[in-house]
Design an enzyme around this catalytic site. Structure first.
Site, PDB file in Angstrom:
ATOM      1  CG  HIS A 138      -1.313  -5.412  -0.920  1.00 19.17           C
ATOM      2  ND1 HIS A 138      -1.879  -4.210  -0.609  1.00 19.17           N
ATOM      3  CD2 HIS A 138      -1.883  -5.562  -2.227  1.00 19.17           C
ATOM      4  CE1 HIS A 138      -2.440  -3.581  -1.805  1.00 19.17           C
ATOM      5  NE2 HIS A 138      -2.348  -4.496  -2.875  1.00 19.17           N
TER       6      HIS A 138
ATOM      7  CG  ASP B 101      10.399  -9.275  -6.000  1.00 19.92           C
ATOM      8  OD1 ASP B 101       9.488  -9.716  -5.742  1.00 19.92           O
ATOM      9  OD2 ASP B 101      11.287  -9.190  -5.444  1.00 19.92           O
TER      10      ASP B 101
ATOM     11  CB  CYS C  39      -0.878  -0.085   1.187  1.00 20.98           C
ATOM     12  SG  CYS C  39      -2.332  -0.882   0.759  1.00 20.98           S
TER      13      CYS C  39
ATOM     14  CG  HIS D 125       2.209 -10.184  -3.812  1.00 24.61           C
ATOM     15  ND1 HIS D 125       1.865 -10.201  -2.695  1.00 24.61           N
ATOM     16  CD2 HIS D 125       3.188 -10.883  -3.942  1.00 24.61           C
ATOM     17  CE1 HIS D 125       2.464 -10.967  -2.041  1.00 24.61           C
ATOM     18  NE2 HIS D 125       3.537 -11.210  -2.654  1.00 24.61           N
TER      19      HIS D 125
ATOM     20  CG  HIS E 137      -4.674  -4.032   2.108  1.00 19.84           C
ATOM     21  ND1 HIS E 137      -3.285  -4.194   2.326  1.00 19.84           N
ATOM     22  CD2 HIS E 137      -5.197  -5.168   3.114  1.00 19.84           C
ATOM     23  CE1 HIS E 137      -2.819  -5.171   3.125  1.00 19.84           C
ATOM     24  NE2 HIS E 137      -4.166  -5.532   3.645  1.00 19.84           N
TER      25      HIS E 137
HETATM   26  P1  5GP Z   1       5.793 -13.090  -1.396  1.00 22.13           P
HETATM   27  O1  5GP Z   1       6.973 -13.598  -0.494  1.00 22.13           O
HETATM   28  O2  5GP Z   1       4.890 -12.443  -0.419  1.00 22.13           O
HETATM   29  O3  5GP Z   1       5.328 -14.008  -2.280  1.00 22.13           O
HETATM   30  O4  5GP Z   1       6.334 -12.043  -2.258  1.00 22.13           O
HETATM   31  C1  5GP Z   1       6.722 -10.853  -1.640  1.00 22.13           C
HETATM   32  C2  5GP Z   1       7.851 -10.322  -2.588  1.00 22.13           C
HETATM   33  O5  5GP Z   1       7.978  -8.726  -2.526  1.00 22.13           O
HETATM   34  C3  5GP Z   1       9.163 -10.889  -2.429  1.00 22.13           C
HETATM   35  O6  5GP Z   1       9.428 -11.285  -3.863  1.00 22.13           O
HETATM   36  C4  5GP Z   1      10.003  -9.629  -2.120  1.00 22.13           C
HETATM   37  O7  5GP Z   1      11.301  -9.630  -2.977  1.00 22.13           O
HETATM   38  C5  5GP Z   1       9.261  -8.463  -2.567  1.00 22.13           C
HETATM   39  N1  5GP Z   1       9.178  -7.238  -1.824  1.00 22.13           N
HETATM   40  C6  5GP Z   1       9.359  -6.993  -0.496  1.00 22.13           C
HETATM   41  N2  5GP Z   1       9.657  -5.659  -0.113  1.00 22.13           N
HETATM   42  C7  5GP Z   1       9.475  -5.071  -1.298  1.00 22.13           C
HETATM   43  C8  5GP Z   1       9.901  -3.554  -1.661  1.00 22.13           C
HETATM   44  O8  5GP Z   1       9.863  -2.922  -0.709  1.00 22.13           O
HETATM   45  N3  5GP Z   1       9.991  -3.157  -2.815  1.00 22.13           N
HETATM   46  C9  5GP Z   1       9.822  -4.347  -3.853  1.00 22.13           C
HETATM   47  N4  5GP Z   1       9.874  -3.781  -5.116  1.00 22.13           N
HETATM   48  N5  5GP Z   1       9.764  -5.599  -3.552  1.00 22.13           N
HETATM   49  C10 5GP Z   1       9.530  -5.867  -2.511  1.00 22.13           C
HETATM   50 ZN    ZN Z   2      -1.856  -3.345   1.327  1.00 22.33          ZN
END
Ligand code: 5GP
Ligand code: ZN
Length: 113
Positions: A97, A30, A7, A99, A46
Site C-alpha cells: 500500500h 512507524d 488499510c 506509503h 489503496h
Molecule cells: P516498507 O518496508 O514497505 O517500505 O515499509 C513498511 C513500514 O511499515 C516498515 O517501516 C514497518 O516498520 C512499518 N510497519 C509494518 N507494520 C506496521 C504496523 O502494524 N504499524 C505501524 N505503525 N507500522 C508498521
Molecule cells: Zn491498503
C-alpha cells in the site's frame, strides 16, 4: 482492500499511533523506527505503488506532500527531513500500500543506502 495492514490501520481495525489525519491521508508513527522521528504517510486510497497510481491519485499524493511541508513544526521536523518510498523487491517494499517514510528529528547520514 482486504488483508492490507495499512488499510486496516486507516479503517481503525488495527491500532497505530496516529499523528495526523484528513480526507486524503493518515500519518502514523512507524512501529519499527529507523530515526528519532519516523512517520509513515499513508494515502487513504489503496494502491500498491506509483506504477498502480492513477492521475487523480498522483494529484492527491502531491497535495499530501505539499500539506506536509506546512506541518514540519508540529511534527518536530523543522530542521529538515527525508522522504523515502520503497518500491518492489530491490526497493525492499514490505507493505503493498503506497506509503512515504518521513525520517528526521536528528542528523541523518549523507548516504541513502
Ligand atoms: P516498507 O518496508 O514497505 O517500505 O515499509 C513498511 C513500514 O511499515 C516498515 O517501516 C514497518 O516498520 C512499518 N510497519 C509494518 N507494520 C506496521 C504496523 O502494524 N504499524 C505501524 N505503525 N507500522 C508498521
Ligand atoms: Zn491498503
Amino acid at each position: 482492500m482486504e488483508n492490507c495492514i495499512f488499510c486496516k490501520i486507516i479503517n481503525g481495525d488495527i491500532p497505530a499511533q496516529r499523528v495526523y489525519e484528513d480526507d486524503d491521508m493518515l500519518i502514523i508513527k512507524d512501529v519499527n523506527p529507523q530515526a528519532e522521528i519516523h512517520l509513515l504517510l499513508l494515502p487513504k486510497e489503496h494502491y500498491a505503488d506509483i506504477e498502480e497510481m492513477s492521475d487523480e491519485q498522483a494529484q492527491t499524493l502531491a497535495r499530501c506532500i505539499k500539506k506536509l511541508s506546512g506541518m514540519t513544526k508540529q511534527l518536530g521536523l523543522e530542521e529538515g527531513f527525508r522522504l523515502v518510498s520503497n518500491k518492489g523487491k530491490h526497493g525492499c517494499q514490505s507493505v503493498g500500500h503506497l506509503h512515504i517514510h518521513i525520517l528526521g528529528g536528528e542528523q541523518l547520514g549523507d548516504r541513502m543506502a
